[in-house]
Design a protein around this motif. Structure first.
Motif, PDB file in Angstrom:
ATOM      1  N   LEU A  21       0.828  -1.214   0.000  1.00 16.99           N
ATOM      2  CA  LEU A  21       0.000   0.000   0.000  1.00 16.99           C
ATOM      3  C   LEU A  21       0.861   1.262   0.000  1.00 16.99           C
ATOM      4  CD1 LEU A  21      -2.857  -1.062   2.431  1.00 16.99           C
ATOM      5  CD2 LEU A  21      -2.997  -0.776  -0.058  1.00 16.99           C
ATOM      6  N   MET A  22       1.955   1.248   0.742  1.00 19.12           N
ATOM      7  CA  MET A  22       2.855   2.410   0.750  1.00 19.12           C
ATOM      8  C   MET A  22       3.508   2.605  -0.615  1.00 19.12           C
ATOM      9  SD  MET A  22       4.448   2.067   4.626  1.00 19.12           S
ATOM     10  CE  MET A  22       5.986   2.727   4.124  1.00 19.12           C
ATOM     11  N   THR A  23       3.890   1.521  -1.256  1.00 16.55           N
ATOM     12  CA  THR A  23       4.474   1.602  -2.588  1.00 16.55           C
ATOM     13  C   THR A  23       3.471   2.160  -3.577  1.00 16.55           C
ATOM     14  OG1 THR A  23       5.961  -0.250  -2.122  1.00 16.55           O
ATOM     15  CG2 THR A  23       5.548   0.256  -4.443  1.00 16.55           C
ATOM     16  N   MET A  24       2.243   1.668  -3.498  1.00 17.80           N
ATOM     17  CA  MET A  24       1.197   2.151  -4.392  1.00 17.80           C
ATOM     18  C   MET A  24       0.926   3.639  -4.168  1.00 17.80           C
ATOM     19  SD  MET A  24      -2.590   0.577  -5.090  1.00 17.80           S
ATOM     20  CE  MET A  24      -3.339   1.158  -3.581  1.00 17.80           C
ATOM     21  N   GLU A  26       3.011   5.895  -3.100  1.00 18.85           N
ATOM     22  CA  GLU A  26       4.136   6.639  -3.680  1.00 18.85           C
ATOM     23  C   GLU A  26       4.017   6.749  -5.191  1.00 18.85           C
ATOM     24  OE1 GLU A  26       7.799   4.799  -2.541  1.00 18.85           O
ATOM     25  OE2 GLU A  26       7.561   5.310  -0.419  1.00 18.85           O
ATOM     26  N   GLN A  27       3.573   5.679  -5.826  1.00 16.47           N
ATOM     27  CA  GLN A  27       3.465   5.679  -7.281  1.00 16.47           C
ATOM     28  C   GLN A  27       2.281   6.516  -7.762  1.00 16.47           C
ATOM     29  OE1 GLN A  27       3.361   1.514  -8.204  1.00 16.47           O
ATOM     30  NE2 GLN A  27       5.576   1.291  -8.078  1.00 16.47           N
ATOM     31  N   LEU A  28       1.226   6.589  -6.979  1.00 13.90           N
ATOM     32  CA  LEU A  28       0.041   7.341  -7.392  1.00 13.90           C
ATOM     33  C   LEU A  28       0.092   8.819  -7.021  1.00 13.90           C
ATOM     34  CD1 LEU A  28      -2.799   4.778  -6.575  1.00 13.90           C
ATOM     35  CD2 LEU A  28      -1.807   5.341  -8.802  1.00 13.90           C
ATOM     36  N   ALA A  29       0.957   9.188  -6.095  1.00 17.11           N
ATOM     37  CA  ALA A  29       1.017  10.583  -5.636  1.00 17.11           C
ATOM     38  C   ALA A  29       1.206  11.575  -6.787  1.00 17.11           C
ATOM     39  CB  ALA A  29       2.105  10.743  -4.577  1.00 17.11           C
ATOM     40  N   PRO A  30       2.104  11.330  -7.752  1.00  9.81           N
ATOM     41  CA  PRO A  30       2.241  12.289  -8.854  1.00  9.81           C
ATOM     42  C   PRO A  30       0.964  12.445  -9.683  1.00  9.81           C
ATOM     43  CG  PRO A  30       4.146  10.840  -8.782  1.00  9.81           C
ATOM     44  CD  PRO A  30       3.132  10.279  -7.825  1.00  9.81           C
ATOM     45  N   LEU A  31       0.206  11.367  -9.824  1.00 10.59           N
ATOM     46  CA  LEU A  31      -1.051  11.465 -10.569  1.00 10.59           C
ATOM     47  C   LEU A  31      -2.063  12.332  -9.816  1.00 10.59           C
ATOM     48  CD1 LEU A  31      -1.556   7.798 -11.862  1.00 10.59           C
ATOM     49  CD2 LEU A  31      -0.660   9.772 -13.097  1.00 10.59           C
ATOM     50  N   ALA A  63      -5.783   8.057 -16.327  1.00  5.94           N
ATOM     51  CA  ALA A  63      -4.354   7.890 -16.055  1.00  5.94           C
ATOM     52  C   ALA A  63      -4.104   6.671 -15.177  1.00  5.94           C
ATOM     53  CB  ALA A  63      -3.793   9.148 -15.395  1.00  5.94           C
ATOM     54  N   MET A  64      -4.945   6.470 -14.175  1.00  6.81           N
ATOM     55  CA  MET A  64      -4.771   5.310 -13.298  1.00  6.81           C
ATOM     56  C   MET A  64      -5.023   4.013 -14.049  1.00  6.81           C
ATOM     57  SD  MET A  64      -6.380   6.769  -9.756  1.00  6.81           S
ATOM     58  CE  MET A  64      -6.105   5.253  -8.841  1.00  6.81           C
TER      59      MET A  64
END
Length: 71
Positions: A21-24, A26-31, A63-64
């Motif tokens: 969940l933390m990795t996800m 981090e990856q979604l924050a820019p979107l 985008a997601m």
């Protein structure tokens, strides 16, 4: 009757889920940041808050979906 995981296995599963969940996040924050910026930019250009939100939401969902590789 099913076998229940032991406490160590449950702890490992919780840790794995937390890490995923933390990795996800981090990856979604820019979107999310881009969608927020898009919404703000549209609002400053005179779009209604509702229209700006709708455009940003549609862009974010697209985008997601593209990032996830699902259709």
């Amino acid at each position: 009757m099913t076998d229940q995981p032991n406490l160590d296995e449950l702890a490992r599963m919780r840790a794995d889920l937390s890490t995923a969940l933390m990795t996800m996040a981090e990856q979604l924050a820019p979107l999310f940041d881009a969608a927020d910026g898009m919404r703000a930019e549209l609002a400053t250009r005179g779009y209604s808050p509702e229209s700006a939100e709708q455009v940003a939401t549609v862009w974010l969902c697209t985008a997601m979906t593209t990032m996830g590789g699902t259709q």
